[in-house]
Design a protein around this motif. Structure first.
Motif, PDB file in Angstrom:
ATOM      1  N   ALA A  25       0.761  -1.226  -0.105  1.00  0.00           N
ATOM      2  CA  ALA A  25      -0.086  -0.195  -0.007  1.00  0.00           C
ATOM      3  C   ALA A  25       0.845   1.172  -0.113  1.00  0.00           C
ATOM      4  O   ALA A  25       0.552   2.191  -0.600  1.00  0.00           O
ATOM      5  N   ALA A  26       1.918   1.256   0.809  1.00  0.00           N
ATOM      6  CA  ALA A  26       2.882   2.634   0.958  1.00  0.00           C
ATOM      7  C   ALA A  26       3.695   2.799  -0.379  1.00  0.00           C
ATOM      8  O   ALA A  26       3.860   3.813  -0.613  1.00  0.00           O
ATOM      9  N   LEU A  61      -6.477   8.426   1.653  1.00  0.00           N
ATOM     10  CA  LEU A  61      -5.690   7.799   2.671  1.00  0.00           C
ATOM     11  C   LEU A  61      -6.152   8.523   3.964  1.00  0.00           C
ATOM     12  O   LEU A  61      -6.397   7.908   4.996  1.00  0.00           O
ATOM     13  N   SER A  62      -6.157   9.869   4.019  1.00  0.00           N
ATOM     14  CA  SER A  62      -6.378  10.736   5.130  1.00  0.00           C
ATOM     15  C   SER A  62      -7.655  10.597   5.554  1.00  0.00           C
ATOM     16  O   SER A  62      -7.924  10.484   6.921  1.00  0.00           O
ATOM     17  N   VAL A  63      -8.491  10.442   4.732  1.00  0.00           N
ATOM     18  CA  VAL A  63     -10.141  10.158   5.208  1.00  0.00           C
ATOM     19  C   VAL A  63     -10.195   8.728   5.850  1.00  0.00           C
ATOM     20  O   VAL A  63     -10.822   8.469   6.932  1.00  0.00           O
ATOM     21  N   SER A  64      -9.750   7.614   5.196  1.00  0.00           N
ATOM     22  CA  SER A  64      -9.913   6.323   5.510  1.00  0.00           C
ATOM     23  C   SER A  64      -9.320   5.817   6.786  1.00  0.00           C
ATOM     24  O   SER A  64      -9.794   4.886   7.616  1.00  0.00           O
ATOM     25  N   VAL A  65      -7.848   6.494   7.099  1.00  0.00           N
ATOM     26  CA  VAL A  65      -7.242   5.909   8.221  1.00  0.00           C
ATOM     27  C   VAL A  65      -7.956   5.971   9.465  1.00  0.00           C
ATOM     28  O   VAL A  65      -8.161   5.050  10.346  1.00  0.00           O
ATOM     29  N   PRO A  66      -8.422   7.271   9.900  1.00  0.00           N
ATOM     30  CA  PRO A  66      -9.216   7.381  11.280  1.00  0.00           C
ATOM     31  C   PRO A  66     -10.399   6.480  11.369  1.00  0.00           C
ATOM     32  O   PRO A  66     -10.803   5.892  12.539  1.00  0.00           O
ATOM     33  N   ILE A  67     -11.194   6.409   9.978  1.00  0.00           N
ATOM     34  CA  ILE A  67     -12.292   5.549  10.024  1.00  0.00           C
ATOM     35  C   ILE A  67     -12.110   4.053  10.115  1.00  0.00           C
ATOM     36  O   ILE A  67     -12.740   3.487  10.766  1.00  0.00           O
ATOM     37  N   MET A  82      -8.623  -8.131   5.529  1.00  0.00           N
ATOM     38  CA  MET A  82      -9.079  -8.652   4.379  1.00  0.00           C
ATOM     39  C   MET A  82     -10.013  -8.018   3.225  1.00  0.00           C
ATOM     40  O   MET A  82      -9.758  -7.844   2.013  1.00  0.00           O
ATOM     41  N   ILE A  83     -10.773  -7.211   4.152  1.00  0.00           N
ATOM     42  CA  ILE A  83     -11.569  -6.021   3.086  1.00  0.00           C
ATOM     43  C   ILE A  83     -10.845  -5.143   2.608  1.00  0.00           C
ATOM     44  O   ILE A  83     -11.073  -4.912   1.420  1.00  0.00           O
ATOM     45  N   GLU A  84      -9.788  -4.402   3.347  1.00  0.00           N
ATOM     46  CA  GLU A  84      -8.825  -3.287   2.919  1.00  0.00           C
ATOM     47  C   GLU A  84      -8.129  -3.759   1.741  1.00  0.00           C
ATOM     48  O   GLU A  84      -7.897  -3.517   0.673  1.00  0.00           O
ATOM     49  N   GLY A 117      -5.980   1.921   5.568  1.00  0.00           N
ATOM     50  CA  GLY A 117      -6.124   1.440   6.950  1.00  0.00           C
ATOM     51  C   GLY A 117      -5.114   0.176   7.305  1.00  0.00           C
ATOM     52  O   GLY A 117      -5.164  -0.360   8.319  1.00  0.00           O
ATOM     53  N   ILE A 118      -4.501  -0.385   6.193  1.00  0.00           N
ATOM     54  CA  ILE A 118      -3.553  -1.772   6.406  1.00  0.00           C
ATOM     55  C   ILE A 118      -2.749  -1.396   7.530  1.00  0.00           C
ATOM     56  O   ILE A 118      -2.268  -2.406   8.424  1.00  0.00           O
TER      57      ILE A 118
END
Length: 518
Positions: A25-26, A61-67, A82-84, A117-118
């Motif tokens: 991902a990174a 990335l910014s939106v998904s990370v905290p959620i 697994m979903i991510e 989120g990984i």
């Protein structure tokens, strides 16, 4: 009862899978930067429009990370991993198959929502399942992969593009990796989640998302060449003010949710924790340090005279050092604790980045300085800050880690615009520096065609220099350009050294509040 050896083996498998997922991902944003021109040409879009391929990924990335951090606490880290990964793989496939630029952008957003989120899920899993004395090394390993992928991305992207001849393979290569991660994740990762499961804070999630989108969009509109004037543009300050206003609304709303006994997306009580506050400050500063690395290829090309084709490879020593630093930072965290590790990181980073303006004039000196700087900020990438926020958060580890990752991303997004101002100032000095040196050599700049360096491309003005017949004049202009460009980079890396000093100050204050709370 399960065999302890079997459990230990399963944990090694799980950590290996999380590590591969984090690297995959990174790596993606760095890989695409190497092929951005090719992608823009294939869709027939301008560079300004083409940059949205990176901007949307950053926003996603910014939106998904905290959620995702909160969702993993609630529904389970194995399930969310697994979903991510599946979502990231789907996004990669859609990007590769995109027949239009809007479809490409939508697919990049899907990728970001999957990849964001990984790292958080892997870190939360480690903190929930491993004993405290083993958490540092495992988190350091994740951090090493995160940092190395970000640094090595452009080089790997260039290699894949040269090898395949098509930008589509930069994304198709993710598919088999994602499929294997989902399969083996289902087999070897044990499920973990927070002990309590309350109703998800959908309204808080929406307000947080809109706040992040507004602030990050405003930041991405900053112009590094005209930083101060660009701040006054409506599409910068307007969106940043809107985002900050939404964040203030979020704090008010989340406080009410917490008082009612709900499960806020961003715990108000956690934000009042001094240790957590200062950890976020250090996380923001670490994003600034990581952003300084982006300019390494430009530095070696424009200041040290390395060819553009080989400039990216000079990031390798720093990338390897950051990976080793992240692993050592994890081991040091296990033995000496996160505070001493962060303090050591700040000291090493300050020395490494400080060597750039104070010492580096040759390539071998650059290698030494970059390795010291890489090892220094590598210490921060994985273990110490994650351990600190998890201790402060208690049960809400996913939320805390997501917030930390978010502020680091904000720092990583904001700092390049700040740094680019120094580079621009260096180029702006060239004209005066050339005139001064020619005057000292007995020549008048009015009678000599000075190369146009407005593009900032060394190759172009080096060609122009070859047409100047007088060797003394060529030498004077070359030295002027070298000194002026070097001054811009010197200020850039001096700023990174100052940021490292602020890390030292911040961790000292954090240690004070940590002792006070005990």
């Amino acid at each position: 009862m399960e065999n302890p050896k079997s459990l230990e083996g399963g944990q090694k498998w799980a950590i290996s899978l999380f590590t591969i997922g984090v690297f995959m991902a990174a790596l993606d944003n760095g890989i695409i930067s190497a092929a951005l021109t090719t992608i823009n040409s294939s869709f027939g879009v301008s560079p300004s429009w083409g940059s949205w391929g990176i901007t949307l990924y950053t926003l996603g990335l910014s939106v998904s990370v905290p959620i995702v951090g909160k969702l993993s606490d609630r529904y389970g880290r194995k399930k969310l991993f697994m979903i991510e990964v599946g979502l990231f793989g789907l996004g990669s496939l859609l990007v590769a198959l995109s027949q239009s630029f809007p479809m490409f952008l939508i697919s990049r957003l899907v990728q970001a929502l999957g990849g964001g989120g990984i790292f958080i899920i892997g870190s939360s899993h480690i903190l929930a399942t491993l004993p405290k004395e083993k958490q540092g090394k495992a988190l350091g390993l994740l951090g090493a992969m995160n940092g190395m992928a970000a640094v090595l991305g452009p080089n790997i992207g260039s290699f894949l593009l040269d090898w395949s001849g098509s930008w589509h393979w930069l994304f198709l290569i993710n598919l088999p990796i994602a499929v294997l991660l989902v399969i083996f994740g289902g087999l070897f990762i044990i499920e973990t989640k927070a002990s309590e499961a309350k109703r998800l804070d959908f309204l808080g999630s929406l307000i947080l998302s809109l706040s992040i989108l507004s602030v990050m969009y405003g930041i991405t509109n900053l112009d590094g060449a005209k930083l101060l004037s660009s701040i006054t543009e409506l599409n910068v300050y307007g969106f940043m003010v809107l985002g900050l206003g939404l964040f203030a609304l979020l704090l008010w709303y989340e406080k009410r949710v917490e008082i009612r006994g709900g499960d806020p997306i961003l715990a108000y009580s956690l934000l009042q924790n001094k240790v957590f506050q200062w950890t976020l400050v250090i996380g923001f500063l670490s994003g600034g340090l990581l952003a300084a690395v982006i300019f390494i290829p430009s530095y070696v090309e424009q200041y040290l005279g390395v060819s553009a084709a080989k400039a990216g490879y000079w990031m390798t020593p720093l990338a390897l050092a950051s990976g080793v630093g992240a692993w050592l930072g994890g081991a040091f965290t296990d033995k000496k604790g996160p505070v001493k590790t962060t303090l050591l990181s700040g000291i090493i980073s300050m020395i490494g980045f400080g060597l750039f303006p104070l010492w580096v004039t040759e390539k071998w000196e650059f290698v030494i300085a970059s390795m010291i700087a890489g090892a220094g900020f590598g210490f921060l990438l994985g273990a110490p800050l994650n351990v600190l926020v998890s201790e402060a958060a208690d049960v809400n580890k996913g939320t805390a880690l997501g917030t930390l990752s978010l502020v680091r991303q904000v720092g990583l997004t904001l700092a390049p615009a700040f740094y680019a101002g120094f580079i621009t100032a260096g180029f702006d000095r060239v004209g005066d520096e050339v005139s001064s040196r020619l005057s000292d050599s007995g020549f008048s700049s009015k009678d000599i065609p000075i190369p146009d360096i407005s593009s900032g491309q060394p190759a172009s003005f080096q060609e122009q220099l070859q047409h100047i017949p007088v060797p003394e004049v060529r030498h004077a202009i070359t030295e002027a350009i070298h000194v002026s460009v070097g001054s811009g980079f010197s200020h850039l890396y001096a700023s990174a050294a100052v940021i490292s000093f602020f890390v030292i100050i911040s961790i000292s204050l954090l240690a004070f509040y940590r002792r006070k709370s005990c």
